[in-house]
Design a protein around this motif. Structure first.
Motif, PDB file in Angstrom:
ATOM      1  N   THR A 286      75.103  49.996  59.577  1.00  0.00           N
ATOM      2  CA  THR A 286      76.193  49.060  59.290  1.00  0.00           C
ATOM      3  C   THR A 286      76.885  49.412  57.983  1.00  0.00           C
ATOM      4  OG1 THR A 286      75.007  47.305  60.461  1.00  0.00           O
ATOM      5  CG2 THR A 286      76.758  46.625  58.956  1.00  0.00           C
ATOM      6  N   TYR A 287      76.078  49.727  56.969  1.00  0.00           N
ATOM      7  CA  TYR A 287      76.640  50.069  55.653  1.00  0.00           C
ATOM      8  C   TYR A 287      77.372  51.410  55.692  1.00  0.00           C
ATOM      9  CZ  TYR A 287      76.987  51.183  50.707  1.00  0.00           C
ATOM     10  OH  TYR A 287      77.473  51.528  49.474  1.00  0.00           O
ATOM     11  N   LEU A 288      76.718  52.430  56.274  1.00  0.00           N
ATOM     12  CA  LEU A 288      77.323  53.760  56.296  1.00  0.00           C
ATOM     13  C   LEU A 288      78.635  53.767  57.088  1.00  0.00           C
ATOM     14  CD1 LEU A 288      74.255  56.147  56.791  1.00  0.00           C
ATOM     15  CD2 LEU A 288      75.570  55.734  54.706  1.00  0.00           C
ATOM     16  N   TYR A 289      78.658  53.066  58.226  1.00  0.00           N
ATOM     17  CA  TYR A 289      79.885  53.033  59.026  1.00  0.00           C
ATOM     18  C   TYR A 289      80.990  52.290  58.272  1.00  0.00           C
ATOM     19  CZ  TYR A 289      82.862  52.914  63.136  1.00  0.00           C
ATOM     20  OH  TYR A 289      83.912  53.092  64.010  1.00  0.00           O
ATOM     21  N   ALA A 290      80.628  51.199  57.623  1.00  0.00           N
ATOM     22  CA  ALA A 290      81.632  50.456  56.841  1.00  0.00           C
ATOM     23  C   ALA A 290      82.194  51.325  55.724  1.00  0.00           C
ATOM     24  CB  ALA A 290      80.998  49.190  56.266  1.00  0.00           C
TER      25      ALA A 290
END
Length: 571
Positions: A286-290
């Motif tokens: 979730t963090y990396l994609y954001a």
């Protein structure tokens, strides 16, 4: 106006009574014409009022038409393809490169994660038709080289610095590749650029991973769906501490309930390790994609106004330049006095005499780190002078003072270099002597760039300093400094060039020194020396009672050290 028309009409009728009947006919004709004209006027008025009503009705209709809001996310096919790629990256990160990963377990897995991360970001940007700049290429190469050092070398002395540098570059890469830096390049606003990438962009796009997962291919997501996912995400984020408190209280109230959650959190239940890693990979994905997707769409101009920032900096300038000139002049006088005294000392040392009550180690160590601190203070002083000094005064004298301060700082760093050379030539190398020496080289680059920046206003001081520091650090990691230290000291000791060196200091080396020790042990015919080297090797390997068999954690230097341990029959 109606009254005037009536009077005229009466006058005309009275005149017609006096004139001939023919004129009466004309009058009647005129009256008929006037009547027709009035009818036309009335008709025109009715038409005008009809048009006015029509226009008002159209205006009201247009005002009632709802304006369709622009959706927050517009996912392309490429964005959807990135979902599994980012999830794989998140899995590798959690398993092989997380906060609990130390030098002991860093290896091929960490290298694989970082290399795939760099390739994925570059490929994603290339397919989005992003034109790469020189910074993105240089940063990518530095990251790959640093990642390779995780597998090839065992830099235990640099472990903490390597992870700090790599973590910074992992966050900084997407905004660099997608040209989302505030000034389109690394600048004095690098701290804001990093915080923007670390915090602001991921928060603004926190729900993008999940919304993209459930969105239809080629369709943009509605703001309502975005809002729902955001509410769910914030609910889980805010509610997790309260849920944990409730579980803790319920566990305290009931033993059975406590046992269930004790087993759950200790993973004593039959859950494969990779399943747990997959679960933890979801928030990381979730963090990396954001971060990556957000960097491709985020518009920094909406959250950062460079003109407003420059104006606020101008308003923050309150220090009269004469005050800065006075302070700098006094400090520079002390620098000149100190450099003169040190020059006399070095002349005496070259002649074979030391200052009274000093040994080589005491003289070399005294003031070394203090001089490094002085150099850092001078950087802060120059920054304060350029930011907080009054801007409407003559820049010529400020440039002169900055150049003078920088030149004298370079002279102080030269004094530090001389002290370090004296120390190393007498007592040998250590990693704690190499790292500060490299840092001094970095400071030389910084002050040289500052001087150049005073001659050319557009000179990128911060950008060049940033990449000079990164290049020096990556070269340091690739130099295998633990092996270099052991090799230099051992060769100098065997050749009689280190009279104050104790060979048992090799025990403080790390596994990277084992090939050097093994080579000297194998080639030496001196039994006493071989016994000492064997003892040192046992001391080094005694700290490592494990052997990592997992191929993904492979490290060449570590693997070589365990092979040498078997060849030397170490306990």
């Amino acid at each position: 106006m109606s009254e005037n028309l009536s009077d005229n009409y009466t006058a005309i009728n009275s005149d017609n009574d006096i004139t001939a009947n023919a004129n009466n006919n004309v009058s009647d004709s005129s009256n008929n014409t006037a009547s027709a004209g009035n009818n036309i006027a009335d008709s025109s008025n009715n038409t005008a009022s009809t048009l006015t009503v029509g226009i008002n009705m159209e205006s009201e209709t247009s005002n009632k038409t709802p304006i369709k809001k622009e959706p927050k996310y517009k996912f392309e096919t490429l964005d959807i393809i990135m979902l599994p790629v980012v999830f794989i990256l998140a899995f590798l990160c959690i398993k092989y490169y997380n906060l609990n990963t130390g030098m002991v377990t860093l290896g091929l897995g960490a290298t694989l994660y970082i290399v795939l991360y760099v390739i994925s970001v570059l490929a994603y940007a290339k397919l989005k038709a992003v034109k790469f700049n020189s910074e993105s290429i240089i940063l990518s190469v530095l990251m790959i080289l640093l990642a390779i050092s995780f597998t090839v070398f065992y830099n235990y002395s640099l472990n903490i610095f390597m992870q700090i540098a790599m973590n910074f570059m992992l966050i900084y890469l997407p905004v660099t590749v997608f040209n989302k830096l505030i000034k389109s390049e690394t600048s004095a606003l690098i701290l804001y650029d990093y915080i923007n990438a670390l915090v602001f962009i991921p928060i603004h796009n926190a729900t993008s991973f999940w919304i993209c997962m459930f969105s239809k291919r080629g369709k943009s997501t509605s703001s309502t769906k975005t809002k729902y996912f955001l509410h769910i995400f914030l609910g889980l984020l805010i509610g997790t501490p309260f849920i944990m408190i409730v579980i803790f209280l319920l566990s305290s109230a009931d033993a059975t309930f406590k046992n269930i959650f004790d087993h759950l959190f200790n993973f004593d239940i039959n859950v494969p390790e990779n399943i747990v890693t997959l679960i933890w990979s979801l928030p990381m994905a979730t963090y990396l994609y954001a971060l990556i997707y957000g960097s491709s769409i985020e518009d920094n101009s909406k959250s950062f106004n460079i003109d407003k920032f420059n104006k606020s900096m101008d308003n923050a300038a309150f220090i009269p330049r004469l005050s800065l000139y006075t302070v700098n002049a006094v400090i520079c006088c002390f620098y000149i006095l100190f450099i003169g005294i040190q020059t006399i000392y070095f002349i005496d040392i070259l002649g074979g005499s030391l200052p009274a009550d000093f040994t080589y180690s005491e003289y070399a160590r005294r003031g070394f780190f203090e001089l490094l601190a002085v150099a850092l203070i001078n950087i802060v002083f120059i920054a304060v002078a350029k930011i907080f000094s009054v801007k409407n005064e003559n820049n010529k004298y400020l440039r002169i003072h900055i150049i003078l301060n920088s030149i004298l700082t370079l002279a102080l760093i030269s004094v530090d270099f001389a002290k370090m050379y004296l120390y190393i030539s007498t007592y040998g190398l250590t990693t704690l002597r190499i790292i500060p020496s490299v840092f001094m080289i970095f400071l030389c680059f910084v002050f040289a760039f500052i001087i150049m920046g005073e001659f050319k206003k557009s000179f990128p001081v911060t950008k060049l300093s940033f990449y000079a520091g990164n290049i020096l650090f990556v070269l340091l990691c690739l130099a295998n400094i633990d092996a270099v230290v052991a090799g230099y000291n051992l060769n100098a000791y065997m050749n009689g060039n280190l009279p104050y060196y104790d060979i048992y200091d090799l025990r403080e080396s790390d596994m990277a020194a084992m090939p050097v020790i093994y080579k000297a042990w194998k080639n030496s015919s001196d039994k006493e020396l071989k016994d000492k080297l064997h003892f040192c090797a046992e001391g080094i390997m005694g700290y490592y009672s494990f052997d990592i068999d997992e191929p993904i954690s492979y490290n060449y230097s570590r693997n070589k050290a365990f092979e040498i341990k078997k060849h030397m029959n170490l306990n």
